[in-house]
Structures are given as structure tokens and as C-alpha cells.
Design a protein around this motif. Structure first.
Motif, PDB file in Angstrom:
ATOM      1  N   GLU A 121       0.919  -1.177   0.055  1.00  0.00           N
ATOM      2  CA  GLU A 121      -0.099  -0.115   0.074  1.00  0.00           C
ATOM      3  C   GLU A 121       0.979   1.423  -0.048  1.00  0.00           C
ATOM      4  OE1 GLU A 121      -2.523  -0.133   3.256  1.00  0.00           O
ATOM      5  OE2 GLU A 121      -3.588  -2.186   2.796  1.00  0.00           O
ATOM      6  N   GLY A 122       0.193   2.240  -0.213  1.00  0.00           N
ATOM      7  CA  GLY A 122       0.975   3.786  -0.141  1.00  0.00           C
ATOM      8  C   GLY A 122       2.189   3.801  -1.059  1.00  0.00           C
ATOM      9  N   PRO A 123       3.389   4.306  -0.559  1.00  0.00           N
ATOM     10  CA  PRO A 123       4.644   4.466  -1.239  1.00  0.00           C
ATOM     11  C   PRO A 123       4.982   3.136  -1.729  1.00  0.00           C
ATOM     12  CG  PRO A 123       4.667   5.762   0.778  1.00  0.00           C
ATOM     13  CD  PRO A 123       3.340   4.842   0.776  1.00  0.00           C
ATOM     14  N   GLN A 124       4.984   2.175  -1.223  1.00  0.00           N
ATOM     15  CA  GLN A 124       5.447   0.896  -1.823  1.00  0.00           C
ATOM     16  C   GLN A 124       4.738   0.305  -2.917  1.00  0.00           C
ATOM     17  OE1 GLN A 124       8.556  -0.824  -0.702  1.00  0.00           O
ATOM     18  NE2 GLN A 124       8.091  -1.777  -2.711  1.00  0.00           N
ATOM     19  N   ALA A 125       3.493   0.632  -2.855  1.00  0.00           N
ATOM     20  CA  ALA A 125       2.634   0.235  -4.048  1.00  0.00           C
ATOM     21  C   ALA A 125       2.848   0.881  -5.182  1.00  0.00           C
ATOM     22  CB  ALA A 125       1.130   0.183  -3.624  1.00  0.00           C
ATOM     23  N   ILE A 126       3.085   2.186  -5.051  1.00  0.00           N
ATOM     24  CA  ILE A 126       3.313   3.267  -6.132  1.00  0.00           C
ATOM     25  C   ILE A 126       4.519   2.906  -6.578  1.00  0.00           C
ATOM     26  CG2 ILE A 126       3.843   5.807  -6.717  1.00  0.00           C
ATOM     27  CD1 ILE A 126       1.794   6.128  -4.264  1.00  0.00           C
ATOM     28  N   CYS A 127       5.580   2.816  -5.615  1.00  0.00           N
ATOM     29  CA  CYS A 127       7.027   2.311  -6.400  1.00  0.00           C
ATOM     30  C   CYS A 127       7.084   0.927  -7.248  1.00  0.00           C
ATOM     31  CB  CYS A 127       7.919   2.384  -5.209  1.00  0.00           C
ATOM     32  SG  CYS A 127       9.702   2.308  -5.561  1.00  0.00           S
ATOM     33  N   PHE A 128       6.368  -0.076  -6.540  1.00  0.00           N
ATOM     34  CA  PHE A 128       6.116  -1.157  -7.331  1.00  0.00           C
ATOM     35  C   PHE A 128       5.583  -1.060  -8.621  1.00  0.00           C
ATOM     36  CE2 PHE A 128       4.493  -5.237  -8.487  1.00  0.00           C
ATOM     37  CZ  PHE A 128       5.491  -6.273  -8.091  1.00  0.00           C
ATOM     38  N   CYS A 129       4.516  -0.309  -8.767  1.00  0.00           N
ATOM     39  CA  CYS A 129       3.991  -0.152 -10.168  1.00  0.00           C
ATOM     40  C   CYS A 129       4.760   0.502 -11.070  1.00  0.00           C
ATOM     41  CB  CYS A 129       2.868   0.593 -10.157  1.00  0.00           C
ATOM     42  SG  CYS A 129       1.221  -0.364  -9.188  1.00  0.00           S
ATOM     43  N   HIS A 130       5.435   1.823 -10.563  1.00  0.00           N
ATOM     44  CA  HIS A 130       6.449   2.422 -11.289  1.00  0.00           C
ATOM     45  C   HIS A 130       7.638   1.681 -11.848  1.00  0.00           C
ATOM     46  CE1 HIS A 130       8.740   6.428 -12.010  1.00  0.00           C
ATOM     47  NE2 HIS A 130       9.578   5.324 -12.012  1.00  0.00           N
ATOM     48  N   GLU A 131       8.069   0.820 -10.946  1.00  0.00           N
ATOM     49  CA  GLU A 131       9.206   0.028 -11.572  1.00  0.00           C
ATOM     50  C   GLU A 131       8.486  -1.263 -12.417  1.00  0.00           C
ATOM     51  OE1 GLU A 131      12.089   1.301 -10.982  1.00  0.00           O
ATOM     52  OE2 GLU A 131      11.515   2.810  -9.710  1.00  0.00           O
ATOM     53  N   LEU A 132       7.722  -1.668 -12.084  1.00  0.00           N
ATOM     54  CA  LEU A 132       7.128  -2.752 -13.082  1.00  0.00           C
ATOM     55  C   LEU A 132       6.795  -2.294 -14.397  1.00  0.00           C
ATOM     56  CD1 LEU A 132       6.214  -5.775 -13.084  1.00  0.00           C
ATOM     57  CD2 LEU A 132       3.850  -5.015 -12.599  1.00  0.00           C
ATOM     58  N   ASP A 133       6.306  -0.939 -14.457  1.00  0.00           N
ATOM     59  CA  ASP A 133       6.158  -0.236 -15.775  1.00  0.00           C
ATOM     60  C   ASP A 133       7.566  -0.059 -16.573  1.00  0.00           C
ATOM     61  OD1 ASP A 133       3.353   0.342 -15.509  1.00  0.00           O
ATOM     62  OD2 ASP A 133       3.894   2.299 -14.980  1.00  0.00           O
ATOM     63  N   HIS A 134       8.712  -0.084 -15.969  1.00  0.00           N
ATOM     64  CA  HIS A 134      10.017  -0.150 -16.482  1.00  0.00           C
ATOM     65  C   HIS A 134      10.298  -1.345 -17.169  1.00  0.00           C
ATOM     66  CE1 HIS A 134      11.699   3.938 -15.752  1.00  0.00           C
ATOM     67  NE2 HIS A 134      11.475   3.746 -14.512  1.00  0.00           N
ATOM     68  N   LEU A 135       9.759  -2.416 -16.394  1.00  0.00           N
ATOM     69  CA  LEU A 135       9.972  -3.801 -17.043  1.00  0.00           C
ATOM     70  C   LEU A 135       8.985  -4.072 -18.136  1.00  0.00           C
ATOM     71  CD1 LEU A 135      10.436  -6.050 -13.865  1.00  0.00           C
ATOM     72  CD2 LEU A 135      12.211  -4.291 -14.768  1.00  0.00           C
ATOM     73  N   ASN A 136       8.435  -3.132 -18.592  1.00  0.00           N
ATOM     74  CA  ASN A 136       7.092  -3.457 -19.654  1.00  0.00           C
ATOM     75  C   ASN A 136       7.406  -2.224 -20.628  1.00  0.00           C
ATOM     76  OD1 ASN A 136       6.010  -5.714 -18.522  1.00  0.00           O
ATOM     77  ND2 ASN A 136       4.875  -4.480 -16.805  1.00  0.00           N
ATOM     78  N   GLY A 137       8.725  -1.602 -20.385  1.00  0.00           N
ATOM     79  CA  GLY A 137       9.084  -0.417 -21.440  1.00  0.00           C
ATOM     80  C   GLY A 137       7.943   0.680 -21.320  1.00  0.00           C
ATOM     81  N   VAL A 138       7.408   0.867 -20.173  1.00  0.00           N
ATOM     82  CA  VAL A 138       6.527   2.218 -19.980  1.00  0.00           C
ATOM     83  C   VAL A 138       7.147   3.030 -19.144  1.00  0.00           C
ATOM     84  CG1 VAL A 138       4.038   2.370 -18.988  1.00  0.00           C
ATOM     85  CG2 VAL A 138       4.479   0.534 -20.390  1.00  0.00           C
ATOM     86  N   LEU A 139       6.936   4.345 -19.366  1.00  0.00           N
ATOM     87  CA  LEU A 139       7.461   5.275 -18.447  1.00  0.00           C
ATOM     88  C   LEU A 139       6.500   6.191 -18.057  1.00  0.00           C
ATOM     89  CD1 LEU A 139      10.521   6.657 -20.795  1.00  0.00           C
ATOM     90  CD2 LEU A 139      10.739   4.918 -18.861  1.00  0.00           C
ATOM     91  N   ILE A 140       6.684   7.109 -16.894  1.00  0.00           N
ATOM     92  CA  ILE A 140       5.778   7.928 -16.405  1.00  0.00           C
ATOM     93  C   ILE A 140       5.174   9.098 -17.367  1.00  0.00           C
ATOM     94  CG2 ILE A 140       6.285   7.431 -14.041  1.00  0.00           C
ATOM     95  CD1 ILE A 140       7.897  10.117 -13.836  1.00  0.00           C
ATOM     96  N   THR A 141       6.012   9.295 -18.363  1.00  0.00           N
ATOM     97  CA  THR A 141       5.527  10.204 -19.484  1.00  0.00           C
ATOM     98  C   THR A 141       4.404   9.585 -20.316  1.00  0.00           C
ATOM     99  OG1 THR A 141       7.317   9.233 -21.025  1.00  0.00           O
ATOM    100  CG2 THR A 141       7.765  11.373 -19.762  1.00  0.00           C
ATOM    101  N   ASP A 142       3.994   8.344 -20.185  1.00  0.00           N
ATOM    102  CA  ASP A 142       3.129   7.588 -20.901  1.00  0.00           C
ATOM    103  C   ASP A 142       1.582   7.959 -20.307  1.00  0.00           C
ATOM    104  OD1 ASP A 142       5.049   6.638 -22.753  1.00  0.00           O
ATOM    105  OD2 ASP A 142       5.364   4.876 -21.705  1.00  0.00           O
ATOM    106  N   HIS A 143       1.716   8.049 -19.139  1.00  0.00           N
ATOM    107  CA  HIS A 143       0.294   7.897 -18.612  1.00  0.00           C
ATOM    108  C   HIS A 143       0.135   9.054 -17.182  1.00  0.00           C
ATOM    109  CE1 HIS A 143       1.800   5.306 -15.385  1.00  0.00           C
ATOM    110  NE2 HIS A 143       2.372   4.374 -16.369  1.00  0.00           N
ATOM    111  N   GLY A 144       1.314  10.033 -17.024  1.00  0.00           N
ATOM    112  CA  GLY A 144       1.168  10.746 -16.459  1.00  0.00           C
ATOM    113  C   GLY A 144       1.021  12.166 -16.840  1.00  0.00           C
ATOM    114  N   VAL A 145       0.678  13.308 -16.025  1.00  0.00           N
ATOM    115  CA  VAL A 145       0.703  14.609 -16.319  1.00  0.00           C
ATOM    116  C   VAL A 145       1.717  15.457 -15.896  1.00  0.00           C
ATOM    117  CG1 VAL A 145      -0.908  16.844 -16.301  1.00  0.00           C
ATOM    118  CG2 VAL A 145      -1.758  14.412 -16.652  1.00  0.00           C
ATOM    119  N   GLU A 146       2.442  15.982 -16.386  1.00  0.00           N
ATOM    120  CA  GLU A 146       3.620  16.616 -16.138  1.00  0.00           C
ATOM    121  C   GLU A 146       3.564  17.930 -15.319  1.00  0.00           C
ATOM    122  OE1 GLU A 146       8.072  18.049 -17.317  1.00  0.00           O
ATOM    123  OE2 GLU A 146       6.720  17.899 -18.929  1.00  0.00           O
ATOM    124  N   ARG A 147       3.927  18.039 -14.022  1.00  0.00           N
ATOM    125  CA  ARG A 147       3.636  19.109 -13.023  1.00  0.00           C
ATOM    126  C   ARG A 147       4.241  20.272 -13.417  1.00  0.00           C
ATOM    127  NH1 ARG A 147       3.975  17.595  -7.100  1.00  0.00           N
ATOM    128  NH2 ARG A 147       1.857  18.038  -7.151  1.00  0.00           N
TER     129      ARG A 147
END
Length: 153
Positions: free
Chosen positions: A127-153
Motif C-alpha cells: 500500500e501507499g509508497p511501496q505500491a506506487i514504487c512497485f507499479c512504477h518499477e514494474l512499468d519499467h520492465l514493460n517499457g512504460v515510462l511515467i511520460t506515457d500516463h502521467g501529467v507533467e507538473r
């Protein structure tokens, strides 16, 4: 252990689907040790093998070390088998995309399974930060970056 160079956005390895790990050997142990050293030096909370130029389904995290004791976890061949329907939106940064942050939607929790550095099966709900981090890093393993589904701040 050795520091490895972090690949930056635009490098093809960051867009490739990483290859599953089949050998739990000294090379894998060295990769994981190097990834932790590189992550802490960056300083980051997570790092995926493609970010250091290795197309392998491995990532490391430590979401607590900046504010408390270290809680390093190495994930080999990780996957999510259940996730919350509730979504949280928050800022994320990436060592491969320096000096930029994005608001990204992530599940409030994930249930995951993976192998540790020795090949032993593990499962946990994050949950929380560990869930976010897990999803973020798993995206990297699938060739996905935060630029693909995030909104730049």
C-alpha cells in the motif's frame, strides 16, 4: 559492488519489454547489489534493470531509507495478481527522466508475487509508497515510462 550509469529517456532499452530471469547466479547477485548501490547514490527509491542498461525483469526498491531505516527489497520476475479498484494520484519522479515530475494514477494497493535474489517465491500486499514504487518499477520492465500516463507538473 559498483555504480552503474543510469539510462536516460530516449535510450531504446527503456522502451523494450525486459526478459524474464532464468539463472539465479553470481551475475544476478552482482546486478542486484550494483542496482542498490546505484539507487542509493542517485538518490532514488526504486531502480529497474533496464534503467542501468540490462533488459532483465529485475527491480529494487527501498521506499523508507530517506526518512528512516532501510527496507531494501529485490524483485525478480515480479507481477501483480490483484489490485485495488480505488486509484490514488500523486507526484512521481524518475531517475531516467531527471528534473521532471508527473502526476500519475496508481492503484491504492497491489498484491504481488516475485522471486527473491535466491529464487525463493514471495508474495505481499503493498500500500501507499511501496505500491506506487512497485507499479512504477514494474512499468519499467514493460517499457512504460511515467511520460506515457502521467501529467507533467
Amino acid at each position: 559492488m559498483a555504480l552503474r550509469e543510469v539510462c536516460l529517456i530516449g535510450e531504446p532499452v527503456l522502451r523494450a519489454v525486459a526478459v524474464p530471469v532464468a539463472q539465479f547466479d553470481q551475475d544476478l547477485a552482482e546486478l542486484i547489489a550494483d542496482m542498490f548501490e546505484t539507487m542509493y547514490a542517485a538518490p532514488g527509491r526504486g531502480l529497474a534493470a533496464p534503467q542501468v542498461g540490462v533488459s532483465s525483469r529485475v527491480f529494487v526498491t527501498d521506499v523508507t531509507w530517506k526518512n528512516g531505516p532501510q527496507t531494501p527489497i529485490a524483485f525478480v520476475n515480479p507481477e501483480i495478481f490483484a489490485r485495488a479498484e480505488d486509484v490514488v494520484t500523486g507526484p512521481e519522479a524518475c531517475l531516467s527522466i531527471p528534473d521532471r515530475a508527473f502526476d500519475v494514477n496508481r492503484p491504492a494497493w497491489v498484491a504481488a508475487r516475485w522471486l527473491d535474489a535466491h529464487g525463493a517465491a514471495q508474495t505481499a500486499r503493498f500500500e501507499g509508497p511501496q505500491a506506487i514504487c512497485f507499479c512504477h518499477e514494474l512499468d519499467h520492465l514493460n517499457g512504460v515510462l511515467i511520460t506515457d500516463h502521467g501529467v507533467e507538473r
